[in-house]
Scaffold this motif. Structure first.
Motif, mmCIF file in Angstrom:
data_model
loop_
_atom_site.group_PDB
_atom_site.id
_atom_site.type_symbol
_atom_site.label_atom_id
_atom_site.label_comp_id
_atom_site.label_asym_id
_atom_site.label_seq_id
_atom_site.Cartn_x
_atom_site.Cartn_y
_atom_site.Cartn_z
ATOM 1 N N GLY A 93 63.129 3.093 83.970
ATOM 2 C CA GLY A 93 61.976 3.640 84.666
ATOM 3 C C GLY A 93 60.699 2.940 84.266
ATOM 4 O O GLY A 93 60.372 1.871 84.746
ATOM 5 N N GLY A 94 59.968 3.558 83.325
ATOM 6 C CA GLY A 94 58.671 3.034 82.932
ATOM 7 C C GLY A 94 58.720 1.666 82.294
ATOM 8 O O GLY A 94 57.725 0.937 82.312
ATOM 9 N N ARG A 101 53.683 -5.484 83.866
ATOM 10 C CA ARG A 101 52.260 -5.460 83.503
ATOM 11 C C ARG A 101 51.966 -6.434 82.373
ATOM 12 O O ARG A 101 50.915 -7.082 82.348
ATOM 13 N N ASP A 102 52.913 -6.565 81.443
ATOM 14 C CA ASP A 102 52.690 -7.393 80.263
ATOM 15 C C ASP A 102 53.141 -8.835 80.433
ATOM 16 O O ASP A 102 53.151 -9.604 79.472
ATOM 17 N N ALA A 196 43.612 -16.872 90.929
ATOM 18 C CA ALA A 196 42.409 -16.230 91.465
ATOM 19 C C ALA A 196 42.755 -14.972 92.256
ATOM 20 O O ALA A 196 42.121 -13.924 92.090
ATOM 21 N N LEU A 197 43.765 -15.053 93.112
ATOM 22 C CA LEU A 197 44.090 -13.892 93.947
ATOM 23 C C LEU A 197 44.654 -12.750 93.100
ATOM 24 O O LEU A 197 44.359 -11.573 93.361
ATOM 25 N N MET A 198 45.442 -13.080 92.076
ATOM 26 C CA MET A 198 45.967 -12.022 91.216
ATOM 27 C C MET A 198 44.840 -11.357 90.433
ATOM 28 O O MET A 198 44.853 -10.143 90.215
ATOM 29 N N VAL A 206 54.562 -10.213 90.713
ATOM 30 C CA VAL A 206 55.499 -9.323 91.394
ATOM 31 C C VAL A 206 54.755 -8.278 92.213
ATOM 32 O O VAL A 206 55.058 -8.038 93.386
ATOM 33 N N ARG A 207 53.764 -7.650 91.608
ATOM 34 C CA ARG A 207 53.018 -6.607 92.321
ATOM 35 C C ARG A 207 52.184 -7.200 93.454
ATOM 36 O O ARG A 207 51.930 -6.528 94.459
ATOM 37 N N ALA A 208 51.771 -8.453 93.328
ATOM 38 C CA ALA A 208 51.065 -9.109 94.429
ATOM 39 C C ALA A 208 51.980 -9.231 95.641
ATOM 40 O O ALA A 208 51.555 -9.017 96.785
#
Length: 218
Positions: A93-94, A101-102, A196-198, A206-208
């Motif tokens: 999960g988390g 994120r890291d 730049a976009l991230m 991945v989230r982008a």
């Protein structure tokens, strides 16, 4: 850190179980363009990365006495960090959110087919990302529940036309080299657009890609 085109990809496998390390090392060593330069447990992982300078690290997320996430954070702080593929025996999960994120660029289940493991290493080394299907579903589900479409569209307004073009290509899973080729620009310039976009979107790679899909750009 992306490996030069046509270069042998240097990989380190990190897992607390010797049998798992040996299995992944054997799978990867069967590919002519991949060299496993080390297979170790978590306690010596950061030292091994510093000594061998791999292109990609396969890293178990849960190991006795040491956290794969902590190792990931240490690796990503190195001067020229390798790309990191997290490994897990189950769909977590988390931990997925924290790893992405890291700075992790991939997350695979340990029962992933051998050819997909090899493909994952190549994708990460080329600047792309890769998630097991069940893990990708969790990422999308978590992102959808936390961000509204209106907020996504508002963020996209900050992108230049070239950054938006790079985002679309990134969303289709293109590597840095493929993005540069499609945009007919230098690899370094493509990387600058991606960084730049991230930064503007406040997301990792991945989230982008998830954001691009949610915003209807794909």
């Amino acid at each position: 850190m992306s490996a030069p085109k046509n270069a042998t990809l240097r990989v380190i496998v990190v897992d607390d179980e010797e049998l798992v390390r040996a299995s992944f090392a054997a799978i990867l060593s069967s590919a002519p363009d991949i060299e496993v330069v080390a297979a170790c447990n978590g306690t010596v992982a950061v030292a091994a990365v510093s000594a061998h300078l791999p292109d990609v690290v396969l890293l178990d997320v849960r190991m006795p006495g040491v956290s794969g996430l902590d190792i990931l954070r240490h690796i990503r702080k190195l001067p020229e960090p390798p790309e990191v593929m997290m490994l897990t025996s189950f769909s977590p999960g988390g931990a997925v959110r924290d790893a992405l994120r890291d700075g992790a660029a991939g997350y695979l289940l340990k029962n992933t087919a051998p050819e997909q493991v090899i493909r994952g290493v190549r994708v990460l080394a080329a600047g792309g990302f890769m998630l097991s299907r069940s893990i990708a579903a969790r990422v999308v589900e978590g992102y959808v529940s936390s961000v509204s479409p209106e907020a996504e569209l508002e963020k996209l307004k900050a992108l230049t036309p070239r950054e938006r073009q790079a985002l679309v290509l990134l969303g289709h899973g293109k590597s840095n080299e493929e993005i540069a080729e499609a945009m007919q620009i230098a690899l370094g310039t493509a990387k600058d657009h991606i960084v730049a976009l991230m930064g503007k979107l406040g997301v990792n790679r991945v989230r982008a890609a998830v954001l691009a899909e949610r915003a209807g750009l794909l």
